[in-house]
Write a protein that holds these residues in place. Structure first.
Motif, PDB file in Angstrom:
ATOM      1  N   VAL A  20       0.909  -1.112   0.029  1.00 21.18           N
ATOM      2  CA  VAL A  20      -0.278  -0.283   0.344  1.00 21.18           C
ATOM      3  C   VAL A  20       1.151   1.375   0.001  1.00 21.18           C
ATOM      4  O   VAL A  20       0.480   2.530  -0.808  1.00 21.18           O
ATOM      5  CB  VAL A  20      -0.717  -0.140   1.346  1.00 21.18           C
ATOM      6  N   SER A  22       3.650   1.722  -0.293  1.00 16.14           N
ATOM      7  CA  SER A  22       5.051   2.300  -1.684  1.00 16.14           C
ATOM      8  C   SER A  22       5.011   1.487  -2.999  1.00 16.14           C
ATOM      9  O   SER A  22       5.177   2.119  -3.530  1.00 16.14           O
ATOM     10  CB  SER A  22       6.646   1.904  -1.361  1.00 16.14           C
ATOM     11  N   ARG A  23       3.761   0.972  -3.029  1.00 14.41           N
ATOM     12  CA  ARG A  23       3.437   0.314  -4.290  1.00 14.41           C
ATOM     13  C   ARG A  23       2.400   1.137  -5.134  1.00 14.41           C
ATOM     14  O   ARG A  23       2.397   0.376  -6.769  1.00 14.41           O
ATOM     15  CB  ARG A  23       3.434  -1.529  -4.302  1.00 14.41           C
ATOM     16  N   PHE A  24       1.402   1.291  -4.229  1.00 16.36           N
ATOM     17  CA  PHE A  24       0.352   2.049  -4.525  1.00 16.36           C
ATOM     18  C   PHE A  24      -1.030   0.576  -5.194  1.00 16.36           C
ATOM     19  O   PHE A  24      -1.600   1.001  -5.845  1.00 16.36           O
ATOM     20  CB  PHE A  24       0.214   3.122  -4.966  1.00 16.36           C
ATOM     21  N   LEU A  25      -0.393   0.209  -4.678  1.00 12.15           N
ATOM     22  CA  LEU A  25      -1.054  -1.575  -4.291  1.00 12.15           C
ATOM     23  C   LEU A  25      -2.450  -1.623  -3.689  1.00 12.15           C
ATOM     24  O   LEU A  25      -2.423  -1.792  -2.428  1.00 12.15           O
ATOM     25  CB  LEU A  25      -0.862  -2.780  -5.195  1.00 12.15           C
TER      26      LEU A  25
ATOM     27  N   LEU B  24      -7.459   4.751  -7.521  1.00 12.94           N
ATOM     28  CA  LEU B  24      -6.742   5.335  -6.948  1.00 12.94           C
ATOM     29  C   LEU B  24      -4.974   5.623  -6.990  1.00 12.94           C
ATOM     30  O   LEU B  24      -4.449   5.784  -7.257  1.00 12.94           O
ATOM     31  CB  LEU B  24      -6.976   5.745  -5.926  1.00 12.94           C
ATOM     32  N   CYS B  25      -4.587   3.705  -7.521  1.00 12.94           N
ATOM     33  CA  CYS B  25      -3.746   3.341  -7.281  1.00 12.94           C
ATOM     34  C   CYS B  25      -3.004   4.044  -8.348  1.00 12.94           C
ATOM     35  O   CYS B  25      -1.687   4.371  -8.334  1.00 12.94           O
ATOM     36  CB  CYS B  25      -3.909   1.501  -7.657  1.00 12.94           C
ATOM     37  N   LEU B  28      -1.743   7.514  -8.092  1.00 13.63           N
ATOM     38  CA  LEU B  28      -1.027   7.958  -7.414  1.00 13.63           C
ATOM     39  C   LEU B  28       0.399   6.845  -7.657  1.00 13.63           C
ATOM     40  O   LEU B  28       1.640   7.641  -7.525  1.00 13.63           O
ATOM     41  CB  LEU B  28      -1.175   7.259  -5.724  1.00 13.63           C
ATOM     42  N   ALA B  29       0.478   6.120  -8.640  1.00 16.47           N
ATOM     43  CA  ALA B  29       1.816   5.729  -8.077  1.00 16.47           C
ATOM     44  C   ALA B  29       2.441   5.847  -9.463  1.00 16.47           C
ATOM     45  O   ALA B  29       3.922   5.781  -9.832  1.00 16.47           O
ATOM     46  CB  ALA B  29       1.643   4.034  -9.064  1.00 16.47           C
ATOM     47  N   PHE B 100       1.064  -1.133 -13.768  1.00 17.19           N
ATOM     48  CA  PHE B 100       0.406  -0.923 -13.748  1.00 17.19           C
ATOM     49  C   PHE B 100      -0.396  -0.481 -15.098  1.00 17.19           C
ATOM     50  O   PHE B 100      -1.573  -0.267 -15.010  1.00 17.19           O
ATOM     51  CB  PHE B 100       0.197   0.124 -13.492  1.00 17.19           C
ATOM     52  N   LEU B 103      -2.432  -3.452 -14.946  1.00 13.69           N
ATOM     53  CA  LEU B 103      -3.522  -3.322 -14.182  1.00 13.69           C
ATOM     54  C   LEU B 103      -4.829  -2.321 -14.429  1.00 13.69           C
ATOM     55  O   LEU B 103      -5.389  -2.167 -13.522  1.00 13.69           O
ATOM     56  CB  LEU B 103      -3.006  -2.731 -12.180  1.00 13.69           C
ATOM     57  N   ALA B 174       6.814   7.750  -2.781  1.00 16.44           N
ATOM     58  CA  ALA B 174       5.564   7.850  -2.563  1.00 16.44           C
ATOM     59  C   ALA B 174       4.569   8.302  -1.902  1.00 16.44           C
ATOM     60  O   ALA B 174       3.949   8.876  -1.912  1.00 16.44           O
ATOM     61  CB  ALA B 174       5.903   6.792  -2.266  1.00 16.44           C
ATOM     62  N   PHE B 178       1.404  10.541  -1.829  1.00 13.87           N
ATOM     63  CA  PHE B 178      -0.208  10.923  -0.609  1.00 13.87           C
ATOM     64  C   PHE B 178      -0.541  12.161   0.004  1.00 13.87           C
ATOM     65  O   PHE B 178      -1.314  13.297  -0.753  1.00 13.87           O
ATOM     66  CB  PHE B 178      -0.006  10.247   0.713  1.00 13.87           C
TER      67      PHE B 178
END
Lengths: 200, 196
Positions: A20, A22-25, B24-25, B28-29, B100, B103, B174, B178
């Motif tokens: 969650v 650091s990889r944003f999954l 959201l994933c 942000l990623a 991603f 994903l 990271a 956020f």
């Protein structure tokens, strides 16, 4: 391969590359289910469960069906990876749900409502694809899947604990609700960055 | 005028990122730079448009019990197309977005539009809906990417900006992601409150 390298994979998946923070999954459940500690534990448990099994199953499928030199099918089917994995995960979740409902009603009651949500949790598909990209063998895959789930549980439970306290805090008006949760996540992620020195 | 309404609602009023908090994933990623955000946004828009068209045209053939798996297969097909196109024509972007791209399949925004809109409306409106939401998503990603790139690496779409400004490296990592979305959401909230 030694116990040491397995331990390294586990530590890396739980702390250093926390799914969650650091990889944003898996951010959607992280934001959605972190309001109460109980539901955070339930969701985390369900994720660990499904992640471990999904990692194992997709590894077998990749190595026995999709890879060009696979045992069962002698064709290069790697381009089907995304479709195959998501279908496998979706049916696996359905299957686990039916199995738990039938034989372990207690566990079903605890995890039940979270299971259908897991199909669209990108952490599950993410961990299965990462396992293949990293070239892990079967044991490493299972360990990585389990520890990634554990890392997810850790982040989720910590967040739920903080949010329960935040309810009582005096937050500036525009930051109330989701924005302050993101800023909390930012600080947690900053703290977790400290772990990256552990393996240096 | 319904056409304009269906198209424009996804951009501001029901913006997938800032209002609905969907997808959201990837938001942000991949938004370490404005260009990556734009690329991810366009890839998702393509998938959303394709899946909306197919799903609204097969909606009468799909039994309601197995609709979710069927939607996911349709979406996964378009994602595989995007993966192949990216690998062939945009290898650098493909490398930056990495995990991603596959994903996109589990981006709840896309399944959400399929379930809430395309499976109930005709092709024409579904195309407009897909385009509107896709553009809203792309704009949001580009905005977040721009903020992070300007603050984190002192550049905008790869162009160097201000001499002597020491970039805040945290913003491309990271925690910066956020923090950026948290502050942007608060700013949007304040606009919304003032309007009411």
């Amino acid at each position: 391969m030694s116990i040491g390298s397995l331990f390294l994979i586990a530590i890396s998946a739980i702390f250093i590359n926390n799914f969650v923070l650091s990889r944003f999954l898996g951010l959607c459940p992280f934001m959605g289910v972190s309001k109460k500690l109980d539901s955070a534990f339930g969701m985390g448990g369900a994720v660990i469960f499904v992640m471990t099994i999904a990692s194992a199953v997709t590894w077998v499928i990749q190595n026995y069906v999709l890879n060009p030199d696979a045992l069962l099918v002698k064709a290069d089917l790697r381009y089907l990876q995304t479709i195959a994995f998501i279908v496998v995960i979706a049916s696996l979740v359905q299957f686990i749900e039916m199995f738990l409902h039938k034989s372990l009603p207690h566990l079903y009651k605890a995890l039940g409502i979270f299971l259908p949500l897991i199909t669209t949790n990108c952490a599950i598909l993410g961990v299965t694809i990462l396992n293949i990209d990293e070239g892990y063998n079967f044991l490493e895959t299972v360990i990585n899947g389990f520890s990634a789930g554990l890392g997810f549980l850790l982040a989720l439970v910590m967040m739920a604990g903080i949010r329960e306290k935040l309810e009582l805090a005096d937050v500036p008006e525009y930051l109330k609700g989701v924005p302050i949760t993101f800023i909390t996540a930012s600080l947690m992620s900053l703290a977790f960055m400290g772990f990256s020195g552990m393996l240096a | 005028m319904r056409a304009w309404k269906e198209f424009s609602k996804g951009i501001i009023k029901e913006n997938p990122v800032f209002v609905m908090l969907l997808g959201l994933c990837p938001t942000l990623a991949v938004t370490t730079s404005a260009f990556n955000g734009l690329g991810m946004g366009l890839a998702s828009t393509f998938v959303l448009l394709g899946s909306n068209i197919v799903i609204s045209s097969i909606k009468k053939l799909v039994p309601s019990k197995v609709r979710i798996p069927m939607f996911i297969v349709v979406i996964a097909t378009f994602v595989t197309l995007v993966q192949m196109i990216m690998k062939a024509y945009f290898p650098a972007l493909n490398k930056a977005l990495g995990l991603f791209i596959p994903l996109i399949v589990v981006n709840c925004m896309i399944l959400g539009r399929a379930e809430a809109f395309a499976s109930k409306n005709g092709i024409f409106y579904s195309i407009l809906d897909g385009l509107g939401v896709g553009i809203g998503f792309t704009l949001s990603l580009t905005l977040i990417g721009s903020v992070r790139e300007v603050l984190g690496s002192n550049s905008f779409f790869g162009m160097h900006l201000i001499d002597g400004f020491q970039p805040i490296g945290l913003f491309v990592l990271a925690p910066g992601a956020f923090l950026t979305i948290g502050v942007l959401l608060a700013i949007f909230n304040s606009f919304k409150k003032k309007k009411d």
